[in-house]
Design an enzyme around this catalytic site. Structure first.
Site, mmCIF file in Angstrom:
data_model
loop_
_atom_site.group_PDB
_atom_site.id
_atom_site.type_symbol
_atom_site.label_atom_id
_atom_site.label_comp_id
_atom_site.label_asym_id
_atom_site.label_seq_id
_atom_site.Cartn_x
_atom_site.Cartn_y
_atom_site.Cartn_z
ATOM 1 N N HIS A 1 0.834 -1.208 0.000
ATOM 2 C CA HIS A 1 0.000 0.000 0.000
ATOM 3 C C HIS A 1 0.865 1.252 0.000
ATOM 4 O O HIS A 1 0.960 1.947 -1.005
ATOM 5 C CB HIS A 1 -0.920 -0.059 1.223
ATOM 6 C CG HIS A 1 -2.035 0.936 1.226
ATOM 7 N ND1 HIS A 1 -2.242 1.841 0.218
ATOM 8 C CD2 HIS A 1 -3.012 1.167 2.131
ATOM 9 C CE1 HIS A 1 -3.296 2.578 0.495
ATOM 10 N NE2 HIS A 1 -3.784 2.182 1.656
ATOM 11 N N HIS B 1 -1.327 0.574 -12.096
ATOM 12 C CA HIS B 1 -2.246 0.817 -10.982
ATOM 13 C C HIS B 1 -3.477 -0.046 -11.177
ATOM 14 O O HIS B 1 -3.893 -0.281 -12.312
ATOM 15 C CB HIS B 1 -2.652 2.300 -10.945
ATOM 16 C CG HIS B 1 -3.248 2.727 -9.642
ATOM 17 N ND1 HIS B 1 -4.571 2.522 -9.341
ATOM 18 C CD2 HIS B 1 -2.699 3.336 -8.577
ATOM 19 C CE1 HIS B 1 -4.803 2.998 -8.128
ATOM 20 N NE2 HIS B 1 -3.692 3.487 -7.632
ATOM 21 N N ASP C 1 3.466 7.156 -6.960
ATOM 22 C CA ASP C 1 4.727 6.868 -6.270
ATOM 23 C C ASP C 1 5.962 7.059 -7.138
ATOM 24 O O ASP C 1 7.079 6.968 -6.637
ATOM 25 C CB ASP C 1 4.704 5.419 -5.743
ATOM 26 C CG ASP C 1 3.788 5.282 -4.554
ATOM 27 O OD1 ASP C 1 3.759 6.219 -3.744
ATOM 28 O OD2 ASP C 1 3.092 4.268 -4.451
#
Ligand code: ACO
Length: 429
Positions: free
Chosen positions: A267, A306, A362
């Site tokens: 996560h 994703h 990220d």
């Protein structure tokens, strides 16, 4: 067109009409489908809730194919450019933007609840010298429930508001102290003359100076990062908050469960993996060989892909811009050149295009955090501070949703049945 699903149960030959509402069918309607009078109803097997809606929510909208993210209907791009974190927090919690008086009152409330009870400081000091800051944050948020036992009264609107204010206000204090702890530095008290994010930087980095004066561009960049992380609908940590919150426990306990979920590498930890990957690649010349490794299945391009976004993650685009602003102040990170080149090559490559793999939030965030001189263990703490208003907005929605029940999934039992127990004294004889 009829909004229903006709299901024929081939075990019995019986047909059922299952209503379709908002693109979903109710699992309870499937429960009416039985192979016999006393047989259990049909259930849905969905590990990881990949195709299960657990709630109705008006907090955050995501369209993964189009790369759209909106909080309460406002596009993330506009909020990141024109708003600030506390205003976005207000929006998430209250559902609409504040007028001037509401905004001033909200900022005042949050600012004056940044201090924590001295005993919180004392027990935080009791952690091992090298305690992970996320472990410290999770424990200290949970412990706040013992300082505010009235928080259990979740049916009272004023009480709920009080705990929400406290938690948004105190998260940076707890996060900064977790950071200072591992460095062996004294904890810095909040400075209520400063704005939310500037105060956080002060609690992180202030030493002997009487006032910590962070560069405005850094304050803005971190504020934007908080906005980008503020909510992301039913992600793993929000699901944890809702699941624990569904027991009607106090919100500190529910949010500490969210911090725990965020702690997991699947996560909150991918940005650290991006940095490790960029370091391993080392220079632009090595990128083609690395990409070949990814295409052959020997590597994974971290920070790409994703579950929901099958387009450029809108947050990644904003972070890329924020990275440039931060590097103006801190000097560039040589890894940025590798990241930019990697992105360019990947976006033109058939492998990534075909699989709709784009940079996610990220890909660039770790580079920025590193420029702030945060150690990797702190990256997730920053994420948690940003996500707190989202967790609380979702918790608030949960407490007022009449359709919600205690979260209690079913299982498919695979173990033994009806064994006969023999006492240890006989088994071991
Ligand atoms: N690099 C290379 N190939 C990839 C990547 C990647 N980063 N991501 C997906 N793929 C490939 C898969 O191998 C698969 O290929 P195949 O069809 O030939 O088997 C295809 O793309 C589909 O991928 P899935 O793994 O099925 O996609 P899923 O939705 O399950 O996974 C995930 C999404 C976990 C984010 C994945 O893309 C990934 O591992 N990315 C790297 C880690 C990362 O950046 N995580 C952060 C996510 S953002 C966040 O959590 C805040």
């Amino acid at each position: 067109m009829t909004d229903s699903l006709t299901v024929r149960d081939n075990r019995t030959g019986q047909e059922y009409d299952v209503p379709i509402t908002d693109g979903t069918i109710k699992a309870a309607d499937l429960g009416k489908i039985k192979s016999g009078e006393d047989a259990p109803g049909l259930a849905v097997y969905d590990p990881g809730f990949v195709n299960t809606a657990s709630c109705r929510s008006s907090v955050t909208y995501i369209d993964g194919d189009e790369g759209i993210l909106e909080y309460r209907g406002y596009p993330i791009e506009q909020l990141a450019e024109k708003s600030n974190f506390l205003e976005v927090a207000y929006l998430l919690i209250h559902g609409s933007l504040p007028d001037k008086a509401q905004y001033d009152a909200w900022v005042h409330e949050i600012t004056y609840h940044t201090f924590v009870h001295e005993n919180v400081k004392t027990f935080m000091q009791g952690f091992r010298y090298d305690a992970h800051p996320m472990g410290m944050l999770m424990a200290s948020v949970g412990a706040l429930s013992t300082f505010y036992p009235d928080a259990r009264n979740i049916s009272d609107a004023d009480n709920r508001h009080m705990q929400i204010v406290r938690m948004i206000a105190k998260m940076p204090t707890l996060g900064a102290w977790s950071f200072r702890h591992a460095q062996g530095k004294p904890y810095v008290y909040p400075d209520n003359d400063l704005g939310y994010t500037a105060n956080f930087l002060s609690m992180l980095f202030k030493m002997s100076e009487s006032k910590y004066d962070a560069d405005e561009r850094l304050v803005k960049a971190l504020d934007v990062l908080f906005i980008l992380h503020a909510d992301h609908e039913q992600n793993a940590s929000t699901n944890a908050v809702r699941s624990v919150g569904s027991t009607q426990v106090d919100p500190y306990s529910a949010v500490s469960a969210g911090v725990g979920a965020l702690f997991g590498p699947l996560h909150g930890g991918a940005n650290e993996a991006v940095l490790r990957m960029l370091r391993r690649i080392g220079s632009k010349e090595n990128i083609p060989a690395f990409i070949e490794g990814v295409k052959n299945g020997n590597e994974r391009l971290m920070g790409f892909g994703h579950r929901v976004y099958k387009n450029y993650d809108p947050r990644a685009r904003i972070i890329k811009k924020a990275a440039t602003d931060v590097f103006e102040v801190t000097g560039t990170n040589p890894l940025l050149d590798i990241a930019l080149e990697l992105e360019k090559i990947a976006l033109e490559d058939e492998y990534f295009v075909k699989r709709k793999l784009y940079p996610n939030v990220d890909f660039y965030s770790g580079l920025i955090y590193e420029a702030f001189q945060f150690p990797p263990e702190m990256f997730t703490v920053l994420f948690a501070i940003g996500r707190t208003p989202g967790w609380l907005a979702q918790w608030l929605e949960l407490t007022q949703d009449k359709e919600q029940k205690i979260a209690r999934p079913k299982q498919i039992y695979t173990g033994d049945r009806g064994l006969t127990f023999t006492p240890a004294s006989e088994r071991w004889a």
